[in-house]
Design a protein around this motif. Structure first.
Motif, PDB file in Angstrom:
ATOM      1  N   GLN A 454       0.926  -1.190  -0.020  1.00  0.00           N
ATOM      2  CA  GLN A 454      -0.042   0.066  -0.092  1.00  0.00           C
ATOM      3  C   GLN A 454       0.890   1.297   0.080  1.00  0.00           C
ATOM      4  O   GLN A 454       1.738   1.440   0.881  1.00  0.00           O
ATOM      5  CB  GLN A 454      -1.031  -0.202   1.300  1.00  0.00           C
ATOM      6  N   LEU A 455       0.603   1.914  -1.123  1.00  0.00           N
ATOM      7  CA  LEU A 455       1.481   3.334  -1.318  1.00  0.00           C
ATOM      8  C   LEU A 455       3.022   2.802  -1.361  1.00  0.00           C
ATOM      9  O   LEU A 455       3.781   3.625  -0.539  1.00  0.00           O
ATOM     10  CB  LEU A 455       1.241   4.019   0.112  1.00  0.00           C
ATOM     11  N   GLY A 456       3.469   1.878  -1.753  1.00  0.00           N
ATOM     12  CA  GLY A 456       4.726   1.329  -2.296  1.00  0.00           C
ATOM     13  C   GLY A 456       5.311   0.693  -0.621  1.00  0.00           C
ATOM     14  O   GLY A 456       6.535   0.183  -0.769  1.00  0.00           O
ATOM     15  N   LYS A 457       4.584   0.491   0.321  1.00  0.00           N
ATOM     16  CA  LYS A 457       5.032   0.000   1.519  1.00  0.00           C
ATOM     17  C   LYS A 457       4.498  -1.475   1.799  1.00  0.00           C
ATOM     18  O   LYS A 457       3.016  -1.796   1.575  1.00  0.00           O
ATOM     19  CB  LYS A 457       4.955   0.879   2.780  1.00  0.00           C
ATOM     20  N   PRO A 458       5.281  -2.399   2.035  1.00  0.00           N
ATOM     21  CA  PRO A 458       4.555  -3.776   2.366  1.00  0.00           C
ATOM     22  C   PRO A 458       3.744  -3.639   3.966  1.00  0.00           C
ATOM     23  O   PRO A 458       4.195  -3.051   4.928  1.00  0.00           O
ATOM     24  CB  PRO A 458       5.822  -4.525   2.648  1.00  0.00           C
ATOM     25  N   ILE A 459       2.582  -4.244   3.871  1.00  0.00           N
ATOM     26  CA  ILE A 459       1.556  -4.347   4.988  1.00  0.00           C
ATOM     27  C   ILE A 459       1.032  -5.817   5.007  1.00  0.00           C
ATOM     28  O   ILE A 459       1.032  -6.231   4.157  1.00  0.00           O
ATOM     29  CB  ILE A 459       0.671  -3.067   4.859  1.00  0.00           C
ATOM     30  N   CYS A 460       0.542  -5.876   6.595  1.00  0.00           N
ATOM     31  CA  CYS A 460      -0.364  -6.941   6.622  1.00  0.00           C
ATOM     32  C   CYS A 460      -1.455  -6.975   6.798  1.00  0.00           C
ATOM     33  O   CYS A 460      -2.099  -5.950   7.569  1.00  0.00           O
ATOM     34  CB  CYS A 460       0.454  -7.562   8.136  1.00  0.00           C
ATOM     35  N   LYS A 461      -2.286  -7.517   5.733  1.00  0.00           N
ATOM     36  CA  LYS A 461      -3.667  -7.524   5.863  1.00  0.00           C
ATOM     37  C   LYS A 461      -4.569  -8.011   6.880  1.00  0.00           C
ATOM     38  O   LYS A 461      -4.010  -9.225   7.254  1.00  0.00           O
ATOM     39  CB  LYS A 461      -4.315  -7.565   4.760  1.00  0.00           C
ATOM     40  N   GLU A 462      -5.568  -7.558   7.124  1.00  0.00           N
ATOM     41  CA  GLU A 462      -6.764  -8.414   7.826  1.00  0.00           C
ATOM     42  C   GLU A 462      -6.202  -8.731   9.506  1.00  0.00           C
ATOM     43  O   GLU A 462      -6.532  -9.821   9.802  1.00  0.00           O
ATOM     44  CB  GLU A 462      -7.031  -9.662   7.180  1.00  0.00           C
ATOM     45  N   VAL A 463      -5.480  -7.950  10.079  1.00  0.00           N
ATOM     46  CA  VAL A 463      -4.817  -8.384  11.351  1.00  0.00           C
ATOM     47  C   VAL A 463      -5.952  -7.995  12.546  1.00  0.00           C
ATOM     48  O   VAL A 463      -6.819  -7.041  12.295  1.00  0.00           O
ATOM     49  CB  VAL A 463      -3.825  -7.541  11.762  1.00  0.00           C
ATOM     50  N   PHE A 464      -6.249  -8.632  13.416  1.00  0.00           N
ATOM     51  CA  PHE A 464      -7.240  -8.391  14.536  1.00  0.00           C
ATOM     52  C   PHE A 464      -6.472  -7.620  15.520  1.00  0.00           C
ATOM     53  O   PHE A 464      -5.669  -8.158  16.381  1.00  0.00           O
ATOM     54  CB  PHE A 464      -7.608  -9.665  15.044  1.00  0.00           C
ATOM     55  N   TYR A 465      -6.700  -6.420  15.863  1.00  0.00           N
ATOM     56  CA  TYR A 465      -6.325  -5.437  16.836  1.00  0.00           C
ATOM     57  C   TYR A 465      -7.243  -5.849  18.077  1.00  0.00           C
ATOM     58  O   TYR A 465      -8.162  -5.093  17.997  1.00  0.00           O
ATOM     59  CB  TYR A 465      -6.131  -4.043  16.411  1.00  0.00           C
ATOM     60  N   LYS A 466      -6.755  -6.349  19.175  1.00  0.00           N
ATOM     61  CA  LYS A 466      -7.828  -6.553  20.241  1.00  0.00           C
ATOM     62  C   LYS A 466      -7.967  -5.262  21.174  1.00  0.00           C
ATOM     63  O   LYS A 466      -6.897  -4.552  21.345  1.00  0.00           O
ATOM     64  CB  LYS A 466      -7.216  -7.651  21.234  1.00  0.00           C
ATOM     65  N   ILE A 467      -9.002  -4.925  21.555  1.00  0.00           N
ATOM     66  CA  ILE A 467      -9.591  -3.948  22.167  1.00  0.00           C
ATOM     67  C   ILE A 467      -9.981  -4.314  23.731  1.00  0.00           C
ATOM     68  O   ILE A 467      -9.758  -3.662  24.622  1.00  0.00           O
ATOM     69  CB  ILE A 467     -10.594  -3.047  21.634  1.00  0.00           C
ATOM     70  N   VAL A 468     -10.803  -5.433  23.886  1.00  0.00           N
ATOM     71  CA  VAL A 468     -11.311  -5.978  25.128  1.00  0.00           C
ATOM     72  C   VAL A 468     -11.133  -7.539  25.015  1.00  0.00           C
ATOM     73  O   VAL A 468     -10.949  -8.326  23.967  1.00  0.00           O
ATOM     74  CB  VAL A 468     -12.840  -5.591  25.170  1.00  0.00           C
ATOM     75  N   SER A 469     -10.451  -8.237  26.284  1.00  0.00           N
ATOM     76  CA  SER A 469     -10.465  -9.543  26.299  1.00  0.00           C
ATOM     77  C   SER A 469     -11.614 -10.128  26.877  1.00  0.00           C
ATOM     78  O   SER A 469     -12.409  -9.702  27.301  1.00  0.00           O
ATOM     79  CB  SER A 469      -9.212  -9.542  27.204  1.00  0.00           C
ATOM     80  N   VAL A 470     -11.499 -11.656  26.434  1.00  0.00           N
ATOM     81  CA  VAL A 470     -12.544 -12.586  26.816  1.00  0.00           C
ATOM     82  C   VAL A 470     -12.510 -12.616  28.462  1.00  0.00           C
ATOM     83  O   VAL A 470     -11.476 -12.669  28.942  1.00  0.00           O
ATOM     84  CB  VAL A 470     -12.365 -13.989  26.304  1.00  0.00           C
ATOM     85  N   GLY A 471     -13.571 -12.355  29.122  1.00  0.00           N
ATOM     86  CA  GLY A 471     -13.533 -12.417  30.586  1.00  0.00           C
ATOM     87  C   GLY A 471     -13.187 -11.276  31.359  1.00  0.00           C
ATOM     88  O   GLY A 471     -12.987 -11.280  32.523  1.00  0.00           O
ATOM     89  N   GLU A 472     -12.897 -10.192  30.528  1.00  0.00           N
ATOM     90  CA  GLU A 472     -12.473  -8.941  31.115  1.00  0.00           C
ATOM     91  C   GLU A 472     -13.604  -8.254  32.002  1.00  0.00           C
ATOM     92  O   GLU A 472     -14.587  -8.157  31.399  1.00  0.00           O
ATOM     93  CB  GLU A 472     -11.675  -7.806  30.165  1.00  0.00           C
ATOM     94  N   GLU A 473     -13.180  -7.713  33.043  1.00  0.00           N
ATOM     95  CA  GLU A 473     -14.126  -7.338  33.886  1.00  0.00           C
ATOM     96  C   GLU A 473     -14.358  -5.837  33.412  1.00  0.00           C
ATOM     97  O   GLU A 473     -13.239  -5.057  33.351  1.00  0.00           O
ATOM     98  CB  GLU A 473     -13.741  -7.051  35.423  1.00  0.00           C
ATOM     99  N   ILE A 474     -15.550  -5.294  33.309  1.00  0.00           N
ATOM    100  CA  ILE A 474     -15.636  -3.792  32.280  1.00  0.00           C
ATOM    101  C   ILE A 474     -16.593  -3.050  33.323  1.00  0.00           C
ATOM    102  O   ILE A 474     -17.770  -3.502  33.606  1.00  0.00           O
ATOM    103  CB  ILE A 474     -16.150  -3.962  31.171  1.00  0.00           C
ATOM    104  N   PRO A 475     -16.325  -1.945  33.884  1.00  0.00           N
ATOM    105  CA  PRO A 475     -17.165  -1.119  34.764  1.00  0.00           C
ATOM    106  C   PRO A 475     -18.373  -0.628  33.571  1.00  0.00           C
ATOM    107  O   PRO A 475     -17.901  -0.406  32.473  1.00  0.00           O
ATOM    108  CB  PRO A 475     -16.197   0.125  35.021  1.00  0.00           C
ATOM    109  N   PHE A 476     -19.424  -0.315  34.331  1.00  0.00           N
ATOM    110  CA  PHE A 476     -20.487   0.388  33.380  1.00  0.00           C
ATOM    111  C   PHE A 476     -20.266   1.645  32.757  1.00  0.00           C
ATOM    112  O   PHE A 476     -19.642   2.456  33.292  1.00  0.00           O
ATOM    113  CB  PHE A 476     -21.660   0.613  34.510  1.00  0.00           C
ATOM    114  N   GLY A 477     -20.338   1.541  31.368  1.00  0.00           N
ATOM    115  CA  GLY A 477     -20.114   2.696  30.513  1.00  0.00           C
ATOM    116  C   GLY A 477     -18.565   2.904  30.207  1.00  0.00           C
ATOM    117  O   GLY A 477     -18.174   4.031  29.948  1.00  0.00           O
ATOM    118  N   LYS A 478     -17.523   2.089  30.620  1.00  0.00           N
ATOM    119  CA  LYS A 478     -16.318   2.249  30.255  1.00  0.00           C
ATOM    120  C   LYS A 478     -16.094   2.424  28.817  1.00  0.00           C
ATOM    121  O   LYS A 478     -16.477   1.618  27.938  1.00  0.00           O
ATOM    122  CB  LYS A 478     -15.498   1.030  30.776  1.00  0.00           C
TER     123      LYS A 478
END
Length: 566
Positions: A454-478
């Motif tokens: 992309q734009l002449g630079k090698p990139i890795c497509k379709e990567v999953f960037y994690k925002i929240v983990s399985v089982g993570e405790e999340i306060p209301f409205g975080k």
């Protein structure tokens, strides 16, 4: 009951418990939030069954216009079938499970009526919600004056094990039925039951309301078993301490086993003709068994009598069913009465009960919840004495609590949730949530199959960037923020693709088990400076629905965003 001050800004809260088998509504006013009024009793026509909920059935005319809902729909369709005039009509029953069972749910998903005719699911769900909404408004008109729909905060209940697509589908059905988006909240069914049992005066429920108490909520409806675990906090709110789990182990599985048994006794051909030509009697079979299902006990001896319409016996004889003397000593069928050993009836419950007990046993082996104080059993199927007995045997060392009117606990709790939406202050994420990103390609980490340029630079497509983990405790409205940028100065619109996974660390969005959740699209500033297009995405977790907002970094302007899951 415990004191509670409503946080609702509208005049009243009205909740709709949209169930697989039965649906109903309840409401309370802002100044008396615990004075919860349920909808009037519905009668099953000439039958003895009176319910605070109405069967979740929708009848449409041949021109696809709405005709009726609930008992009225069942009775009308039964009458039409008796006169062989039902052809062309559309009758839908127990259709809620389609939202759980459909893998790729969309707003165009179709469901089949009782005769196999297809129609958009959204149309059917919209009719059902509209009926409950209009019935509520009519009921309010008889109790108070000058209440308009704008005065109502609506709440609709859904299983906690539903994904974001199914929740958004219910929201879309509600808006299509005339409920504005900003007047609607989604409540999770086992949470609602837990919330209500915090204010019940029953002495058995006191253990749930002590600060620090931990308990499991098992909500057993017609379609699903929905399970969560809560801890009461010092500030009076509830903390979820284990992610919601469950499955399709509700009371309908017993109904299916019962109909299968009747089919074996009467032959498949007889049952098929019975369902087609004797629809009213077919509904009566279900209503009669619904009453019997709740009352049969684990220690019952001798035989149980169930009323069977004579029309089924006549069809069974017509199609050469097994004669009385061939049925064996444990079962007999004479006229309109089927008599069988109570042990045979209990066997119908074995499937869902065994799966349910095994699932709860597995949950209790988790160190996080092995020290819970009690199990709270709610929901229509939770009223069943066989289910109660099975839980008492399996978990004899724990306190089992069944509140008064367990079938209404979800509905009443949903009303209270509408008054106090932040009462569940911590939730546990069922999934890992992430977004799709295309970072610089690293040959030491990324497989060559994912390499792109992309734009002449090698990139890795379709990567999953994690925002929240399985089982993570999340306060209301975080709010969790993640940064974004444009590819080039000519880009005028951005789209953020969101994904969920039951795996803790999926590397790519194409990894098995990783599912597309939805996307967020928004306009970017018209600028020749690439940095002017930088933005921050704020994803809000810890509520019953996932929300998103986007802010342009330079101008601090918030752009309009909606997560489109369907």
């Amino acid at each position: 009951m415990a004191e509670m001050k409503s946080h609702c800004t509208r005049l009243l809260v009205a909740a709709m418990d949209f169930g697989t088998t039965y649906s109903g509504y309840a409401f309370s006013f802002r100044d008396k939030p615990l004075d919860i009024q349920t909808n009037p009793n519905w009668h099953a026509g000439s039958e003895k069954l009176i319910s605070l909920k109405n069967p979740t059935c929708v009848l449409l005319k041949p021109n696809k216009e709405f005709h009726s809902f609930g008992f009225e729909a069942e009775n009308k369709y039964g009458d039409l079938a008796e006169d062989d005039e039902h052809h062309g009509w559309y009758f839908f029953r127990r259709f809620k499970m389609a939202l759980y069972e459909t893998d790729n749910l969309t707003s165009a998903t179709t469901i089949e009526d009782i005769a196999g005719k297809k129609m958009p699911a959204l149309t059917v769900f919209t009719h059902a919600v509209r009926y409950l909404k209009d019935h509520l408004l009519n009921t309010l008109d008889t109790k108070v004056t000058d209440v308009s729909i704008e005065d109502i905060q609506f709440v609709i209940t859904v299983p906690a094990i539903w994904d974001e697509k199914a929740k958004q589908f219910m929201r879309l059905a509600a808006t299509s039925a005339g409920i504005k988006n900003d007047q609607l909240r989604i409540a999770l069914e086992p949470e609602a039951a837990s919330i209500w049992c915090q204010v019940e005066t029953d002495n058995n429920l006191c253990v749930l309301s002590h600060p620090g108490s931990k308990y499991m909520v098992v909500d057993l409806g017609g379609g699903t078993a929905d399970i969560t675990v809560h801890q009461k906090k010092e500030d009076g709110t509830l903390k979820e301490i284990h992610k919601a789990t469950g499955g399709a182990w509700g009371g309908n599985e017993v109904d299916k086993a019962y109909i299968e048994m009747l089919t074996k006794l009467s032959t498949t051909d007889a049952m098929q003709e019975f369902k087609t030509t004797q629809m009213a009697d077919y509904f009566d079979i279900h209503r009669d068994f619904e009453t019997k299902k709740r009352s049969i006990k684990s220690d019952d001896e001798g035989k149980v009598t169930i009323k069977i319409p004579a029309s089924l016996r006549e069809l069974a004889t017509k199609h050469g069913a097994t004669k009385k003397k061939d049925l064996g000593k444990d079962i007999s069928w004479t006229g309109d009465k089927l008599r069988m050993q109570s042990s045979l009836i209990r066997q119908l419950f074995d499937g869902p009960i065994q799966v349910l007990i095994k699932h709860v046993e597995d949950l209790l082996s988790d160190p996080i919840i092995e020290d819970i104080d009690a199990i709270l059993l709610v929901g229509g199927f939770g009223e069943c004495q066989l289910v109660n007995a099975a839980f008492r045997r399996a978990f004899y060392n724990m306190q089992l609590i069944v509140p008064n009117e367990p079938g209404l606990a979800v509905l009443k709790g949903a009303v209270r949730f509408g008054h106090l939406p932040e009462i569940v202050s911590v939730r546990v994420s069922r999934y890992a949530y992430g977004r799709e990103v295309w970072p610089a390609f690293d040959e030491n980490v990324h497989p060559s199959s994912k390499r792109s340029v992309q734009l002449g630079k090698p990139i890795c497509k379709e990567v999953f960037y994690k925002i929240v983990s399985v089982g993570e405790e999340i306060p209301f409205g975080k709010e969790v923020k993640t940064l974004g940028s444009a590819i080039n100065v000519g880009q005028m619109r951005a789209t953020i693709n969101l994904y969920s996974s039951l795996d803790e660390n999926p590397m790519f969005i194409t990894t098995a088990g990783c599912k597309f959740l939805g996307n967020v699209g928004f306009d970017l500033p018209d600028s020749k400076n690439l940095e002017d297009k930088n933005h921050t995405i704020f994803l809000t977790f810890g509520d019953t629905e996932l929300k998103c907002r986007v802010v342009i970094d330079k101008t601090k302007k918030e752009v309009e965003t909606t997560i489109k899951c369907l």
